[in-house]
Design a protein around this motif. Structure first.
Motif, mmCIF file in Angstrom:
data_model
loop_
_atom_site.group_PDB
_atom_site.id
_atom_site.type_symbol
_atom_site.label_atom_id
_atom_site.label_comp_id
_atom_site.label_asym_id
_atom_site.label_seq_id
_atom_site.Cartn_x
_atom_site.Cartn_y
_atom_site.Cartn_z
ATOM 1 N N THR A 803 0.833 -1.205 0.000
ATOM 2 C CA THR A 803 0.000 0.000 0.000
ATOM 3 C C THR A 803 0.864 1.249 0.000
ATOM 4 O OG1 THR A 803 -1.683 -1.195 1.233
ATOM 5 C CG2 THR A 803 -1.861 1.193 1.197
ATOM 6 N N ASP A 804 1.955 1.220 0.728
ATOM 7 C CA ASP A 804 2.839 2.385 0.737
ATOM 8 C C ASP A 804 3.377 2.678 -0.661
ATOM 9 O OD1 ASP A 804 2.606 3.039 3.398
ATOM 10 O OD2 ASP A 804 4.303 1.805 4.037
ATOM 11 N N ASN A 805 3.728 1.626 -1.397
ATOM 12 C CA ASN A 805 4.271 1.843 -2.742
ATOM 13 C C ASN A 805 3.208 2.373 -3.706
ATOM 14 O OD1 ASN A 805 6.807 1.085 -1.981
ATOM 15 N ND2 ASN A 805 6.694 -0.991 -2.841
ATOM 16 N N ASP A 919 -5.331 -6.212 2.646
ATOM 17 C CA ASP A 919 -5.949 -5.850 3.924
ATOM 18 C C ASP A 919 -7.264 -5.110 3.676
ATOM 19 O OD1 ASP A 919 -6.631 -4.987 6.446
ATOM 20 O OD2 ASP A 919 -4.790 -3.831 6.785
ATOM 21 N N LEU A 920 -8.346 -5.620 4.259
ATOM 22 C CA LEU A 920 -9.653 -5.011 4.054
ATOM 23 C C LEU A 920 -9.770 -3.646 4.727
ATOM 24 C CD1 LEU A 920 -11.959 -8.135 4.507
ATOM 25 C CD2 LEU A 920 -11.356 -6.994 2.373
ATOM 26 N N ASN A 921 -8.921 -3.368 5.714
ATOM 27 C CA ASN A 921 -8.993 -2.092 6.433
ATOM 28 C C ASN A 921 -8.081 -1.023 5.833
ATOM 29 O OD1 ASN A 921 -10.821 -3.168 8.276
ATOM 30 N ND2 ASN A 921 -9.177 -3.924 9.611
ATOM 31 N N GLU A 922 -7.537 -1.307 4.677
ATOM 32 C CA GLU A 922 -6.549 -0.404 4.074
ATOM 33 C C GLU A 922 -7.073 1.029 3.939
ATOM 34 O OE1 GLU A 922 -4.973 -0.141 -0.395
ATOM 35 O OE2 GLU A 922 -4.424 -2.017 0.600
ATOM 36 N N VAL A 923 -8.317 1.185 3.493
ATOM 37 C CA VAL A 923 -8.854 2.518 3.257
ATOM 38 C C VAL A 923 -8.984 3.304 4.557
ATOM 39 C CG1 VAL A 923 -11.311 1.890 3.462
ATOM 40 C CG2 VAL A 923 -10.627 3.787 1.987
ATOM 41 N N LEU A 924 -9.116 2.611 5.677
ATOM 42 C CA LEU A 924 -9.241 3.284 6.962
ATOM 43 C C LEU A 924 -7.885 3.749 7.495
ATOM 44 C CD1 LEU A 924 -11.774 0.820 8.660
ATOM 45 C CD2 LEU A 924 -12.261 2.835 7.244
ATOM 46 N N GLN A 925 -6.820 3.279 6.853
ATOM 47 C CA GLN A 925 -5.464 3.628 7.297
ATOM 48 C C GLN A 925 -4.800 4.619 6.350
ATOM 49 O OE1 GLN A 925 -4.068 -0.356 7.029
ATOM 50 N NE2 GLN A 925 -5.195 -1.056 8.847
#
Length: 974
Positions: A803-805, A919-925
């Protein structure tokens, strides 16, 4: 941006005249009328009946006022989306008011409003708004039409400072433009690049036929883009005079719709816009007409870059002004007429040998003081007579025999369903849906009413509309006077085209030997046999994102996320790995078209036409697909039609229907369209094909589709592949997002998804090894007669999937695009638009592609590529400017705020996260990932992703002297 709003709203007829590309799609069948309005106001209780002589009531939720200086304002509170507002400044002045020496300056003036005002010098206005998360072009924009200029400003309302600043921007646009001569000279290049982008076969042919079909009216020679020599050479005082004459309060409206306090906004408008002085002796604002004519105007134009033959018959008539409730009732009749005729003409393509590639007839707005009933046909193999006769015969069939009662009943159902859906969503309607109604009220005096009133009116009045009333419309629409015909064709077919006299004879002699239309329907259940349910055997709560994962006994996974974002919407999709990658090259074409050919047949016992009639009036859709790496289905439903949607999904996946005649007609049309593209390849098509095959490393699966490729399709093999792809639902994951109750949804899921076949053999896609070639690539394509070039620069490579990339890549694209706009557009005046985008995918292996694209003058190609490389090198050495990073973060956060309240976002997000096993919570992070975007990280990203794998593609004009070669025949006949 220049366009004419009336050409866009109900603009199929005239917009097709402005374009020569073929769009194989069903035409819009909406009426010209006051459309089903978007509103959440409370109306009076339903009445027993309506006095049709009364005026259409305005929506009481809109506060309308007029300042002493003459400026009009419209204000409406609307909380969807939360903390947002849509602002507009409307000037009832466009290109039709220009003098000869001002041609193009209404549009030029629009540009200059972004290049310096009293309170926002030079480009500060764009900079300020970008810092607040408002994107230039995508959010902040404007357009110039023949009769109006409209400035669009969506803003957040949760920052009092930004919100007030937005009204200061509107006021500056209204009367504080600085019009610095140096900025004017810089902007000439930008506007000329926009003018250059519009050049091509369409422009050359339009210049020939517009004077004829518009009867040499003012509109024929006042296209908003203007004239090249004027744009290059006008003196600044000529632009200043246009601004002084027409940017005045009696021709202005301010529109504000959003999540705010109405009284507070009214106070801001009165404070700021009362400062604009009234003009003591204003220049008269002339209303220009398009004169009627008794004869039939026929114009035949050809061009070497026109790929197909298009015939349009335009029956012009005085514009219908809607003022009374009877006018509103008449508009409903026109909508029903358009729907029924559109359905009939669409049926003509669903036979073994369709008479045209595409055709339609409908009534809509035209231009100026006119409406028009327009019939259009795109000829197959250039057969003009067969194509236009087929469409005109359907018009004549209505004239001779009328529509049927069953057709009318379905059309009423369809129309009512659309309005009912708007009514149910009245408290969830977005502010952007309202503003255009008020723009049209100001510019065209079109009425706006509440959805409550319109829904109540439709519910009562539509039932009183009789078949004879709708049938009678055809005599109003089709008349011999004020008629125009346009034929556009490739240059190579010039000698094969019919004469003016022959074309008129086709029209005058249409409708011989016709029989009445037979409305063939099927009255059977969609499913002959009920599926055997399979229960949910496990549930997994996904609390952080408000979702739940169910696993059914047959192995199907289902992820459900109930929302209240929309009242009448449920979206769904399902996917599994596999796709066409699992089939050998010899089966590729059959696999590629398998889902299309299966759905062309309809499903179960219903052919495609019967299925359309069965679903009329229901808010239901389902579309199976087969991609390269996966297969799946997507669809939607209103809550009340959810079971029908599930039945349709189940039916498509388990009982595909073979219809050899429809498939034969479809493939015949596709071959004809492809042959047209080969016979007369457009420069853009040749260029994009070159880019695609090069980046696809000349793999056969990446080659442009050719007519002979369609001969490789075997219908039986295609249907076998289709059945194989959906034979095992056990490795599918389905997703449901929208307004549903899980207790209601679960039994439907267990029945229709649990009833799908499974074989217990999960599949994976096959890596076909198709990669963008490594190293340096440079290709120049020489095509086209216009003095314009197109540039695409592509970087690519392997990618580490995190996700960072992906966030760093997104940031790199945004900060580079900001700099490219500043350098190539604002400083160099070398482009109208420039884009930078990053695309990344995890499968079949993690890869990224970074594209930069722009159009420009051929002589500027090398200079602008060099400037682009300088910016890239600067990013590599220094990283991005902190201010640009802040803009990226602000825009991303603002966009995410809206996405988190959108069903379509959640459906796509859930499907992507499961597909990629992320990760399903990616958008929340998101904030955590955004914090990692720094000057240093963008420097590192630039060095990582702007590497040695670089492809440069340039489209240049043909290397020979050439001039416009559009030719014309014209004539008239009483």
């Amino acid at each position: 941006m220049y366009l004419n709003d009336r050409l866009v709203r109900f603009a199929f007829p005239v917009s097709l005249l402005l374009s020569t590309t073929l769009v194989l799609a069903q035409p819009a069948t909406k009426p010209k009328p006051t459309k089903a309005p978007a509103s959440q106001s409370v109306s009076a209780p339903a009445k027993a009946g309506f006095d049709l002589s009364k005026p259409i009531p305005t929506d009481p939720a809109v506060k309308v006022g007029k300042l002493p200086n003459g400026l009009t304002y419209y204000i409406r509170k609307n909380a969807e989306p939360k903390n947002r507002a849509e602002l507009r400044l409307v000037i009832r002045a466009g290109s039709v008011l220009e003098t000869d020496e001002q041609q193009g300056l209404a549009h030029f003036m629009e540009h200059m409003e972004f290049n310096g005002t009293k309170n926002f010098p030079k480009n500060e206005l764009v900079n300020v708004l970008q810092s607040a998360g408002i994107r230039f072009g995508a959010d902040l924009n404007a357009y110039t039409g023949f009769d109006e200029t409209v400035y669009q400003l969506p803003v957040p309302t949760d920052s009092a400072n930004v919100f007030r600043q937005a009204f200061q921007i509107l006021e500056d646009w209204a009367h504080n433009a600085t019009l610095d001569p140096k900025e004017i000279d810089k902007e000439r290049g930008v506007v000329l690049e926009e003018w250059r982008l519009g050049r091509g076969a369409g422009q050359r042919m339009r210049d020939k036929y517009f004077p004829l079909i518009l009867n040499n009216s003012r509109y024929a020679n006042r296209l908003p883009i203007g004239k090249e020599d004027v744009i290059k050479n006008f003196k600044p005082e000529v632009l200043e005079q246009f601004y002084k004459d027409w940017y005045r309060p009696d021709l202005m409206a301010v529109i504000a719709v959003g999540d705010f306090n109405v009284n507070e906004v009214e106070g801001i408008i009165r404070e700021k816009f009362s400062r604009i002085p009234a003009v003591p002796n204003p220049k008269p604002r002339t209303e220009y007409d398009i004169p009627a004519h008794k004869d039939t105007k026929v114009v035949i134009v050809t061009d070497p870059e026109q790929p197909n033959t298009v015939v349009q018959v335009i029956y012009k008539r005085p514009e219908i002004k809607e003022r009374t409730l009877n006018d509103l009732r008449e508009s409903i009749k026109r909508g029903l007429f358009n729907t029924m005729l559109g359905n009939r003409i669409q049926e003509l393509t669903q036979q073994a040998d369709p008479p045209f590639l595409f055709g339609y007839s409908n009534y809509s707005d035209f231009l100026g003081n006119l409406d028009a009933f327009t019939s259009v046909a795109v000829a197959k193999e250039g057969n003009v007579e067969r194509a236009i006769r087929a469409v005109l015969d359907e018009n004549a069939r209505v004239k001779q025999f009328g529509f049927t009662e069953t057709e009318l009943a379905r059309a009423k159902q369809e129309f009512f369903t659309g309005v009912e859906q708007a009514y149910k969503e009245r408290d969830k309607t977005r502010s952007s849906n309202f503003v255009n109604e008020y723009v049209r009220n100001f510019t065209d005096k079109e009425p706006y009413t509440s959805i409550e009133f319109y829904y109540d009116f439709l519910k009562k009045e539509q039932a009183t509309i009789k078949l004879a009333e709708v049938n009678a419309l055809v005599d109003q629409f089709i008349r011999n006077e004020n008629r125009a015909v346009v034929v556009m064709a490739p240059d190579k077919d010039k000698d094969k085209l019919p004469s003016v006299e022959q074309i008129i004879s086709y029209i005058d002699n249409a409708g011989k030997g016709l029989t009445a239309y037979k409305d063939e329907t099927l009255n059977k259940p969609l499913l002959a046999k009920e599926p055997v349910p399979s229960p949910v055997v496990s549930e997994k709560p996904l609390k952080d994102i408000g979702a739940t994962e169910w696993t059914l006994k047959n192995g199907v996974k289902v992820v459900v996320k109930p929302t209240n974002f929309k009242n009448d919407q449920i979206l769904f999709s399902g996917t599994s790995y596999g796709g066409t990658s699992l089939y050998a090259l010899k089966d590729f074409m059959s696999a590629r078209f398998a889902s299309t050919l299966a759905t062309l047949g309809g499903t179960g016992e219903y052919n495609q036409i019967q299925l359309g009639k069965f679903l009329a009036g229901k808010s239901v859709s389902a579309f199976p697909y087969i991609g390269e790496l996966n297969e799946g289905v997507s669809g939607s439903a209103a809550p009340r039609d959810l079971e029908t949607a599930m039945q349709l999904l189940y039916s498509y996946l388990t009982q595909p229907r073979k219809d050899a005649d429809v498939v034969k007609g479809f493939l015949s049309n596709q071959k004809s369209a492809l042959q047209n593209q080969i016979n007369t390849p457009t420069p853009a098509r040749v260029f994009q094909d070159t880019v695609s095959v090069t980046l696809g490393n000349y793999n056969p699966r990446r080659m442009p589709l050719k007519p002979e490729d369609l001969d490789k399709i075997d219908l039986d093999r295609a249907l076998t592949i289709y059945k194989e792809r959906f034979a095992n639902a056990g490795d599918f994951t389905f997703f449901f997002v929208g307004n549903f109750d899980e207790k209601t949804l679960k039994p439907l899921v267990e029945k229709y998804l649990g009833g799908l076949p499974t074989n217990g053999k999960p599949e994976k896609f096959k890596d076909l090894g198709i990669r963008i070639p490594a190293g340096q690539i440079s290709k120049t394509v020489y095509r086209g007669v216009d003095p314009k070039a197109t540039v695409q620069l592509v970087y690519s490579g392997d990618f580490t999937w995190t996700t960072d990339n992906t966030t760093q890549l997104d940031a790199l694209a945004e900060v580079l695009e900001i700099k490219l706009i500043e350098k190539l557009r604002e400083e160099e005046s070398g482009v109208y638009g420039v884009g930078a985008s990053a695309i990344y995918s995890k499968y079949p292996v993690p890869r990224y592609t970074f594209r930069i694209g722009f159009g420009c003058a051929p002589e500027n190609v090398e200079k602008l590529i060099a400037k682009t490389q300088e910016l890239i090198n600067d990013l590599k050495q220094k990283g991005a400017a902190q201010g640009d990073i802040n803009k990226f973060k602000a825009e991303t956060r603002r966009e995410t705020e809206l996405q988190l309240k959108d069903n379509q976002f959640w459906l796509s997000y859930l499907a992507n996260q499961y597909y990629n096993d992320d990760d399903l919570n990616e958008v929340l992070q998101e904030d955590e990932h955004l914090k990692k975007v720094t000057v240093e990280s963008t420097k590192e990203a630039a060095n990582n992703y702007f590497g040695n794998n670089f492809a440069r593609f340039v489209l240049m004009p043909e290397q020979k002297a050439s001039t416009s070669t559009a030719s014309q025949q014209g004539g008239g006949k009483q």
